[in-house]
Design a protein around this motif. Structure first.
Motif, PDB file in Angstrom:
ATOM      1  N   GLU A 109       0.833  -1.199   0.000  1.00 21.09           N
ATOM      2  CA  GLU A 109       0.000   0.000   0.000  1.00 21.09           C
ATOM      3  C   GLU A 109       0.873   1.255   0.000  1.00 21.09           C
ATOM      4  N   GLY A 110       1.993   1.185   0.688  1.00 23.95           N
ATOM      5  CA  GLY A 110       2.917   2.316   0.669  1.00 23.95           C
ATOM      6  C   GLY A 110       3.458   2.557  -0.729  1.00 23.95           C
ATOM      7  N   VAL A 111       3.821   1.498  -1.413  1.00 23.98           N
ATOM      8  CA  VAL A 111       4.321   1.638  -2.778  1.00 23.98           C
ATOM      9  C   VAL A 111       3.261   2.288  -3.655  1.00 23.98           C
ATOM     10  N   ARG A 112       2.038   1.798  -3.541  1.00 23.90           N
ATOM     11  CA  ARG A 112       0.965   2.361  -4.387  1.00 23.90           C
ATOM     12  C   ARG A 112       0.772   3.851  -4.118  1.00 23.90           C
ATOM     13  N   ARG A 113       0.840   4.228  -2.827  1.00 21.88           N
ATOM     14  CA  ARG A 113       0.626   5.656  -2.504  1.00 21.88           C
ATOM     15  C   ARG A 113       1.777   6.518  -2.998  1.00 21.88           C
ATOM     16  N   ARG A 114       2.984   6.026  -2.820  1.00 21.48           N
ATOM     17  CA  ARG A 114       4.117   6.818  -3.311  1.00 21.48           C
ATOM     18  C   ARG A 114       4.093   6.904  -4.845  1.00 21.48           C
ATOM     19  N   ALA A 115       3.639   5.821  -5.475  1.00 19.37           N
ATOM     20  CA  ALA A 115       3.533   5.853  -6.947  1.00 19.37           C
ATOM     21  C   ALA A 115       2.504   6.906  -7.367  1.00 19.37           C
ATOM     22  N   ALA A 116       1.406   6.983  -6.637  1.00 17.74           N
ATOM     23  CA  ALA A 116       0.380   7.984  -6.952  1.00 17.74           C
ATOM     24  C   ALA A 116       0.954   9.393  -6.813  1.00 17.74           C
ATOM     25  N   GLU A 117       1.712   9.629  -5.747  1.00 14.87           N
ATOM     26  CA  GLU A 117       2.315  10.947  -5.569  1.00 14.87           C
ATOM     27  C   GLU A 117       3.282  11.250  -6.719  1.00 14.87           C
ATOM     28  N   TYR A 151     -12.638  -1.423 -10.515  1.00 12.63           N
ATOM     29  CA  TYR A 151     -12.814  -0.140 -11.210  1.00 12.63           C
ATOM     30  C   TYR A 151     -13.012   1.002 -10.221  1.00 12.63           C
ATOM     31  N   GLU A 152     -13.667   0.697  -9.108  1.00 12.12           N
ATOM     32  CA  GLU A 152     -13.819   1.737  -8.073  1.00 12.12           C
ATOM     33  C   GLU A 152     -12.462   2.085  -7.471  1.00 12.12           C
ATOM     34  N   ASP A 153     -11.673   1.056  -7.216  1.00 10.35           N
ATOM     35  CA  ASP A 153     -10.335   1.285  -6.670  1.00 10.35           C
ATOM     36  C   ASP A 153      -9.519   2.163  -7.618  1.00 10.35           C
ATOM     37  N   PHE A 154      -9.612   1.842  -8.913  1.00  7.18           N
ATOM     38  CA  PHE A 154      -8.919   2.651  -9.923  1.00  7.18           C
ATOM     39  C   PHE A 154      -9.351   4.113  -9.830  1.00  7.18           C
ATOM     40  N   ALA A 155     -10.657   4.330  -9.765  1.00  9.69           N
ATOM     41  CA  ALA A 155     -11.161   5.709  -9.750  1.00  9.69           C
ATOM     42  C   ALA A 155     -10.719   6.434  -8.485  1.00  9.69           C
ATOM     43  N   GLU A 156     -10.749   5.734  -7.376  1.00 10.01           N
ATOM     44  CA  GLU A 156     -10.341   6.379  -6.106  1.00 10.01           C
ATOM     45  C   GLU A 156      -8.880   6.783  -6.130  1.00 10.01           C
ATOM     46  N   ARG A 157      -8.064   5.940  -6.719  1.00  5.66           N
ATOM     47  CA  ARG A 157      -6.627   6.230  -6.711  1.00  5.66           C
ATOM     48  C   ARG A 157      -6.245   7.248  -7.791  1.00  5.66           C
ATOM     49  N   TRP A 158      -6.955   7.233  -8.919  1.00  6.65           N
ATOM     50  CA  TRP A 158      -6.540   8.111 -10.020  1.00  6.65           C
ATOM     51  C   TRP A 158      -7.255   9.451 -10.042  1.00  6.65           C
ATOM     52  N   THR A 215     -12.276  -0.280 -21.531  1.00  6.71           N
ATOM     53  CA  THR A 215     -12.054   1.156 -21.695  1.00  6.71           C
ATOM     54  C   THR A 215     -13.332   1.913 -21.343  1.00  6.71           C
ATOM     55  N   ARG A 216     -14.460   1.381 -21.834  1.00  2.88           N
ATOM     56  CA  ARG A 216     -15.735   2.015 -21.493  1.00  2.88           C
ATOM     57  C   ARG A 216     -15.975   2.016 -19.980  1.00  2.88           C
ATOM     58  N   LYS A 217     -15.634   0.885 -19.340  1.00  4.41           N
ATOM     59  CA  LYS A 217     -15.846   0.797 -17.900  1.00  4.41           C
ATOM     60  C   LYS A 217     -14.925   1.735 -17.132  1.00  4.41           C
ATOM     61  N   ALA A 218     -13.683   1.843 -17.602  1.00  2.00           N
ATOM     62  CA  ALA A 218     -12.737   2.722 -16.907  1.00  2.00           C
ATOM     63  C   ALA A 218     -13.174   4.181 -17.028  1.00  2.00           C
ATOM     64  N   PHE A 219     -13.597   4.564 -18.242  1.00  2.00           N
ATOM     65  CA  PHE A 219     -14.051   5.945 -18.422  1.00  2.00           C
ATOM     66  C   PHE A 219     -15.291   6.218 -17.576  1.00  2.00           C
ATOM     67  N   ASP A 220     -16.197   5.264 -17.547  1.00  2.00           N
ATOM     68  CA  ASP A 220     -17.381   5.452 -16.723  1.00  2.00           C
ATOM     69  C   ASP A 220     -16.991   5.596 -15.249  1.00  2.00           C
ATOM     70  N   ALA A 221     -16.057   4.756 -14.815  1.00  2.00           N
ATOM     71  CA  ALA A 221     -15.675   4.774 -13.406  1.00  2.00           C
ATOM     72  C   ALA A 221     -15.114   6.139 -13.017  1.00  2.00           C
ATOM     73  N   ILE A 222     -14.374   6.748 -13.920  1.00  2.00           N
ATOM     74  CA  ILE A 222     -13.692   8.008 -13.583  1.00  2.00           C
ATOM     75  C   ILE A 222     -14.489   9.221 -14.081  1.00  2.00           C
ATOM     76  N   GLY A 223     -15.737   8.951 -14.455  1.00  2.49           N
ATOM     77  CA  GLY A 223     -16.635  10.056 -14.797  1.00  2.49           C
ATOM     78  C   GLY A 223     -16.341  10.706 -16.130  1.00  2.49           C
ATOM     79  N   ASN A 224     -15.677   9.966 -16.993  1.00  4.05           N
ATOM     80  CA  ASN A 224     -15.385  10.500 -18.334  1.00  4.05           C
ATOM     81  C   ASN A 224     -14.736  11.875 -18.293  1.00  4.05           C
ATOM     82  N   ARG A 225     -13.966  12.118 -17.272  1.00  2.90           N
ATOM     83  CA  ARG A 225     -13.356  13.447 -17.153  1.00  2.90           C
ATOM     84  C   ARG A 225     -12.287  13.645 -18.219  1.00  2.90           C
TER      85      ARG A 225
END
Lengths: 333, 333, 333, 333, 333, 333
Positions: B102-110, B154-161, B191-201
């Motif tokens: 989890e630390g690696v993932r957070r530092r990667a996000a930063e 997909y929710e995890d992806f959206a929360e992290r990205w 791809t459709r699911k990922a875009f939907d998850a992140i609100g097509n921003r």
């Protein structure tokens, strides 16, 4: 029709065996490949209760059915796998225990040894099943694999399964791995590697199911000929590619039966599998065991499917010729 | 030739940028897509050292090169992935740290947020890269998936990205996910699911690389048209199916370049990718960004490959027509 | 077998209905889709003679047959078409009248309204048929089309058919256009345009016949899923491509059955149509209406063909599954 | 390179010939196939103004170009067609006149005779063009054709074109019909019928353009060999099928260039046409006339396309062998 | 370009070597594979005249050419063949002699030994050629073969060629059989049988020419990998299937170049051969010998063909990669 | 089912005719095509023994069978062939005699004349069989053929068969050559040449067996239409291509049934033959003779195969239509 046609009971485990056996008998099956889940075949009971195996056989007899093979895919899967919630859903509580991964794997290995012993008690010489794999999840090498890790996966498999197969050998039963994605062997290359890892020992062979090869674009009859000595059991199942440029061959993380999947399992004879080609190959290698029908078609009522499949297998499983067709051209001298 | 042709530097990170830029300039490239590893583009340096970005631009200028995009695939991969030793090999020590997942993932996000900031300093408006995925390893549903778990991926992806893309938005840079197996999006469905998850921003788009579609049997030009508004960058790479009935489309856990693989990456123009079809689609959607060549062919010397690819792209990237061909049939009145 | 199987009577209109019904009953059909020509179903009589509809139903009853749908393709064709001698041959004299094109079109439109009313009297809720098209003959754009003319064709269709569908709505009957070359809708693109033109109103749907799609290289199951809400009726017919490099896919202005045609209609199951794929799609969208067999095979005796087709449909029309095949793998908790 | 490569000017008629000739000369063409519209070649002027033809030749000479053929497709089309607004847009006012269909057809016929005379004045021996057809619109036989009507279409063609070809014969010029959908001949069957109708007279031959055959699934090299004696001119153009199960081979009444069309014209070498196969066939039949490039690609800038096509033709048009490759194996005695 | 590109002179034997060498040098070839007929390379002269071999080398040197291989296909063919008039046409009189079959075969065998000796004198280490076959004519088993006769054909081959290869071994030259219909080995099966028959001795290997595999539907790159250790020489030639349902894959007893043949030889790059696939396979097995172009295309002028082929080989023969493309993703530690 | 279905007895000659007829009658065949070997039909006996032919007919009658055709392939083969040990194995001793090739050929020719006479005595009007060929072994032209030799092969055929067909004409019987590799005619080209050589005389026609066309990639239905007037008999047999890149279409000198062959004969309906297409073609040309099943499948028990084939032919052999399917659309006036 040269070989017995059986029904694998794994997808019918919601029905009591009594109910299923009655149906299968009426439909005209020759026997059942009993799954070690539901109430179909209980490994623990077979070992602890002296009359259990005899009782199962009598139940089958009443419906004119026999049993050549039992299948314990769900427990076998846990022997090598990294363990997660999916295993909890599919393992008996006594194998799952506290869910500690290494503990689960070890209990699963013991259960597979017991499956061999239970098979012997039931009087069958083959157990079909899965092995799991510690490296399946590294399928697509990104981040790039250290391929020594892949080799270790085969070593891990051999270390875990050699002691299991020792018990199989002791009781005179053979294990037949269903070559299948998610397992240590799922194609030509990995089957060769798995056999090499385990020393090509006779106790470890193949339950060949061509439905897992069609969507990988693999030739099933040639596989049967290449691994002729290790084909111990045969599953009749089918799969169909549904590619249209918008559906991935990888399945898109969609459940089976979804209209956007690039391939799906279908009832035998409704897909891409060349069953006649397999029958010819089985004839050539001299396989005389059962053809075991496994219903997996999300679009077809299973009772319709079982009967449709049985009729299909009966008309496709022909006897080989006993002499060359041009033999009669020659004068006898 | 309507669009700049660049070289992605990720596969050349063993060479100092100075060396590579000299070569690329001589070969005739218009620019480089700088990888954020090797010494090519250092995110930390760009943020801490005021002159770093300027220095990189000057280095490129000296060789007649420009930069429209930087790529940080290796760090992006760690944002959502389950973490293992493969990530250790590909992450900067400051991101890997103690290796706690989890630390690696957070530092990667930063680090990805910093990558956006560094891109802005360099004056580029696009970062290409990967997202990783917490559910990729559940690709083949056995043991059967609880498909709610897939949704959670997909929710995890959206929360992290989402917080990462917030920073991209702040600094006026767009993230372009390379749609790719092992990522949260690898085909049409996902791809459709990922875009939907992140609100097509708008801040989250696609680096489209058709080499990942060919072996999935997916149509690349149609994908470009379907996701026209989110095509932010384009990779020129190719792959080739090598199916012969004995090689699996799944790759057999073999390293790229192995003769038994069912498909492999090859130099642009040497495989199954319909680059002209992609060019026509890019013309239709009005894409004017770079065509960035990524060399990945285990059978071809990379310097030969880079030049061969450049020539191929130059002769394939044509300008669209400005009027209908039958317009001249009508009398002018 | 989940759905009724009917026979469309249009190609048998040389036989009195009594004769045909006797045959169809003996062959085992569930019902007839009555054509509004020959003596099969007379729209005028149904409206003027109170007992006519009842009489038709009794006739069918005597042979164990039902009727879910009537078809009035020949009159519907004249509603939008440019009119020529071919229409004279296929229209009732009361519709043809003096043959003035606009007059023919208007009388045809009135007759279609009456067809709705007659259907209601007979107690059926669906009329299958054609619409004609004022722009079909502009298919290949040479001399170059002014494409605003094509748009006007769709407007013309809407203007002529909206009042007809108003009557359908009033009497609670739906019109099901057989999507077909020569009609306003013959493929995906034109079906979408036709629905848009007519406001996607519920009264106007589709009689889907996959034989018209196979020679256009169109995917029928996907069409069923895309237009799921408007699939009101289904024709079982087949066609076969006969391309050899010397026969045109366009048909060479040759009559059906000619050996030099590039494609031809054939008896169901003898051609390129994926009927099983259609059945799976119909199952997914929940279509429970009739499967209506239309014999059109210039190379096959029609009585042989009707029976062969019925047997084929019976064995292909299976019930969908009620649960996932891997549901039984999970322990019940 | 054995044959002259020319550019057909029909799609460039918005440019003055002077401008186009300058470009074509610079690009390296050997000559132009002049269209009889725009200001490229004016049939009336050629007949009335003694210096006109000479002037055109001088203009071409200045740019190193020659002329072997002129094309009058737009007027030829009106000779047999039912006439509508599309013809008004593409005919000279003197041919359109009051637009009365039969009058238009007759004036078009006269204009084609004059085209032959004008060609003779220019010193070229071939006129390429279209014939139109009174029966093309009956392509799909519904309502069912009375096939005697189709035969009448061929008779009508012969009646209208025989007098025209008489003039061609008188002045020593040949007419080369571009075999093409919408014309009296568009495939093998209809070409045979058209030749039969007109008595296989020498004055009436073929301008063969393989782009019209590829989307009909017809073999072009075999056509060249079958009609060897009537191949008078050759158009280099290409077309590409874009079928994906959702796009119809019939074109969906969409304009060329639309992304939903099932096929489209493309620049030579970018589509399905087997040009090398055509070259081999042309070599076998001894055709030594021009290869005339016709640019029709809605996705490619026409100037890029013309040059790309010229380079493609130059490297594909090879000389035939003069002796058998195994001749040198034999000893000379 | 990693390997020398040579021209096989067999099809140019009507030209004096001096003439051909001048042309080949100008075209840019690296060398010639000299045929032992015409005046190109005279085995007898090489053995009897001490300066002959030296003279040939000097002749080549003058034109910047080298020689790695000589080819003696015509004499080799006579070693195992049943002898008929065709051999008379292609053998030197001293080998044909009185034409008695067994005498011809023996003299041909002696000539092949001398060819090895002459090669050694010329300083080349490889002789390409044919073996002939006593059983080729039994290809289609009717009247039914006694398959022991086929086995005897392989024994006959071994008996006749073992003494020849003994001489090759003595003088340090290898024989490279061009695997080819009419020879003892023409596909996978027969190559394996031929090698087994002759004891897999090193002196007997393969001159691989993929043009003989394409029309047999055989995979050439896989053959190269399977017989990696015996690939001693490589011919660049191509063939193309021309099947249309009316042309037989067997060739119809028609001469090469006939329009009704089902396949034909064509210039490299103009047919079905996957030369790039062969290059990748040659790279994998480490073959560094010549790529020798053999012109055999009845439809192409041979001088055009030789130059076209040379350009094609130059751009297709790329160097292999020296490292994995994802190597640069890992941090160096 | 419109045509009689017979069984060709050649592959059952190890059984006495009495035994075979009993089986065939029980299986439901309409008749037998008697082979002139084994004890099935003895040409000599038929000519010498007045009651022999009558006795054969009575034997068939007892089992409800008829005879329309007798087959003498083995003797016919020797008429033109170069003679070797394979002929000795398949010829009656009275034809083989001392084995001198020309003597064998002449005695075989006389025996074929007698076969015509014997057929007449039996009351059948067709003899099926082979011709042999003096040039078949020159199939692949290496050493290069002198193609005048091929022409001489056709002349030799005509010289030897014209006198035989004279006798056929005299007794009112037709010879039907089974077009087949190893015969003078085996595809379109050679059939045309053979007919031309023999002057297209009526007494010499075709026994068409599509199994010999499938592996040559030839279209069988088109062949039936092209040679409509000479289709005198039809064999129902099948063959299947088994190409995988490692198996040659040429058969590798392997016996039928070998797993490495590129194609093989299989039971009707199990291979590549389009029997329905053939039935449609036979309907079009008005062929009303027998469909004669020839079992040749090394992988299938012949008794299973015969019955399976009979059922397959019964359901595939449909009657043609007697009117156009759209005839009923027109009003009767």
């Amino acid at each position: 029709m040269t070989r017995p046609v059986t029904l694998f009971t794994g997808q019918w485990a919601d029905l009591p065996l009594e109910t299923l056996a009655e149906k299968a008998g009426e439909w005209g099956f020759d026997g059942l490949e009993l799954a070690c889940w539901g109430d179909h075949f209980d490994v623990e009971a077979a070992l602890q209760d002296d009359g259990y195996a005899e009782g199962r056989r009598e139940l089958l007899d009443r419906h004119g059915l026999r049993c050549w093979t039992i299948g314990n895919h769900l427990v076998g899967q846990a022997v090598c796998d990294p363990i997660d919630g999916r295993h909890k859903n599919t393992l008996p509580p006594r194998v799952w225990g506290d869910g500690d991964p290494e503990g689960v794997r070890r209990r699963a290995a013991e259960e597979m040894k017991n499956t061999a012993r239970a098979a012997a008690r039931l009087g069958v010489d083959t157990v079909s099943g899965f092995t799991g794999s510690s490296v399946w999840h590294l399928l697509y090498s990104f981040p790039p694999n250290d391929f020594r890790e892949i080799e270790k996966g085969y070593e891990d498999f051999a270390e875990r399964w050699n002691p299991i197969i020792d018990v199989f050998d002791e009781v005179g039963v053979r294990f037949a791995l269903e070559v299948h994605p998610t397992e240590i062997a799922y194609d030509y290359v990995t089957t060769r590697k798995a056999f090499d890892a385990i020393g090509n020992r006779e106790g470890f062979g193949i339950n060949f199911d061509p439905s897992h090869f069609a969507h990988q674009f693999l030739n099933s009859p040639e596989f049967i000929e290449e691994f002729a000595e290790r084909i111990y059991h045969f599953h009749v199942k089918d799969s169909k590619k549904r590619l249209n440029g918008r559906r991935s061959i990888l399945g898109s993380h969609l459940d089976f039966g979804g209209p956007e999947r690039g391939w799906d399992f279908v009832s035998p004879g409704h897909g891409d599998v060349d069953l006649e080609g397999c029958v010819r190959a089985l004839n050539r290698i001299g396989y005389t065991g059962p053809l075991s029908i496994e219903w997996e078609d999300s679009g077809v009522d299973r009772e319709w499917g079982a009967q449709d499949a049985l009729a299909y297998v009966r008309r496709t499983d022909f006897e080989p010729s006993t002499h060359a067709f041009d033999a009669a051209f020659a004068r006898e001298e």
